[in-house]
Design a protein around this motif. Structure first.
Motif, mmCIF file in Angstrom:
data_model
loop_
_atom_site.group_PDB
_atom_site.id
_atom_site.type_symbol
_atom_site.label_atom_id
_atom_site.label_comp_id
_atom_site.label_asym_id
_atom_site.label_seq_id
_atom_site.Cartn_x
_atom_site.Cartn_y
_atom_site.Cartn_z
ATOM 1 N N LEU A 45 50.083 14.457 -11.627
ATOM 2 C CA LEU A 45 49.755 15.726 -12.280
ATOM 3 C C LEU A 45 50.056 16.940 -11.403
ATOM 4 C CD1 LEU A 45 46.316 14.683 -13.787
ATOM 5 C CD2 LEU A 45 48.399 15.226 -15.078
ATOM 6 N N GLY A 46 50.333 16.708 -10.133
ATOM 7 C CA GLY A 46 50.583 17.812 -9.219
ATOM 8 C C GLY A 46 49.313 18.426 -8.664
ATOM 9 N N LEU A 47 48.177 17.758 -8.853
ATOM 10 C CA LEU A 47 46.906 18.271 -8.342
ATOM 11 C C LEU A 47 46.689 17.896 -6.886
ATOM 12 C CD1 LEU A 47 44.643 17.371 -11.394
ATOM 13 C CD2 LEU A 47 45.509 19.635 -10.768
ATOM 14 N N ILE A 48 47.304 16.804 -6.463
ATOM 15 C CA ILE A 48 47.124 16.299 -5.098
ATOM 16 C C ILE A 48 48.497 16.162 -4.459
ATOM 17 C CG2 ILE A 48 46.348 14.336 -3.717
ATOM 18 C CD1 ILE A 48 44.374 13.724 -6.011
ATOM 19 N N SER A 49 48.646 16.768 -3.288
ATOM 20 C CA SER A 49 49.939 16.680 -2.612
ATOM 21 C C SER A 49 49.846 16.028 -1.238
ATOM 22 C CB SER A 49 50.564 18.070 -2.481
ATOM 23 O OG SER A 49 49.705 18.933 -1.775
ATOM 24 N N GLY A 50 48.655 15.763 -0.779
ATOM 25 C CA GLY A 50 48.498 15.113 0.522
ATOM 26 C C GLY A 50 48.729 16.066 1.677
ATOM 27 N N ARG A 51 48.843 15.481 2.832
ATOM 28 C CA ARG A 51 49.065 16.256 4.056
ATOM 29 C C ARG A 51 50.481 16.036 4.552
ATOM 30 N NH1 ARG A 51 43.267 15.292 7.059
ATOM 31 N NH2 ARG A 51 42.071 16.527 5.566
ATOM 32 N N ARG A 64 38.368 23.181 3.652
ATOM 33 C CA ARG A 64 38.029 24.140 2.599
ATOM 34 C C ARG A 64 39.295 24.581 1.873
ATOM 35 N NH1 ARG A 64 34.744 29.162 4.631
ATOM 36 N NH2 ARG A 64 34.120 27.445 5.937
ATOM 37 N N ALA A 65 40.371 24.823 2.615
ATOM 38 C CA ALA A 65 41.628 25.255 2.010
ATOM 39 C C ALA A 65 42.217 24.167 1.111
ATOM 40 C CB ALA A 65 42.631 25.634 3.094
ATOM 41 N N GLU A 66 42.162 22.915 1.549
ATOM 42 C CA GLU A 66 42.672 21.813 0.730
ATOM 43 C C GLU A 66 41.862 21.680 -0.561
ATOM 44 O OE1 GLU A 66 44.375 18.888 4.270
ATOM 45 O OE2 GLU A 66 42.258 18.796 3.708
ATOM 46 N N SER A 67 40.566 21.792 -0.438
ATOM 47 C CA SER A 67 39.697 21.706 -1.619
ATOM 48 C C SER A 67 39.974 22.851 -2.575
ATOM 49 C CB SER A 67 38.227 21.728 -1.203
ATOM 50 O OG SER A 67 37.939 20.654 -0.347
ATOM 51 N N ALA A 68 40.152 24.048 -2.036
ATOM 52 C CA ALA A 68 40.431 25.213 -2.877
ATOM 53 C C ALA A 68 41.757 25.047 -3.605
ATOM 54 C CB ALA A 68 40.448 26.488 -2.034
#
Length: 76
Positions: A45-51, A64-68
């Motif tokens: 879905l493009g909601l999660i891109s990982g590190r 916090r930035a990843e969660s946002a």
């Protein structure tokens, strides 16, 4: 977080995501079995891109930035 964000997406859109493609994270084997499907769906879905370096880091703490970023993607 992946499970919660995918469930929130499904609730928000009223669409049940039936199948997820295999996620392409290099550390896929380290993701708990119960979360693998949600990680795949979130990535699809493009909601999660990982590190960086194609890593999901399943045992790491989300910043916090990843969660946002994840929540912002859900709200778009």
């Amino acid at each position: 977080m992946a499970v919660m964000i995918v469930r929130a997406y499904e609730w928000q859109t009223g669409k049940k995501i039936s199948e997820a493609g295999q996620n392409s994270f290099g550390d896929h084997a380290k993701i708990n079995r119960w979360a693998q499907d949600a990680v795949g769906k979130g990535q699809q879905l493009g909601l999660i891109s990982g590190r960086g370096h194609n890593q999901f880091v399943p045992q790491g703490m989300a910043t916090r930035a990843e969660s946002a970023k994840v929540i912002s993607g859900l709200l778009k």
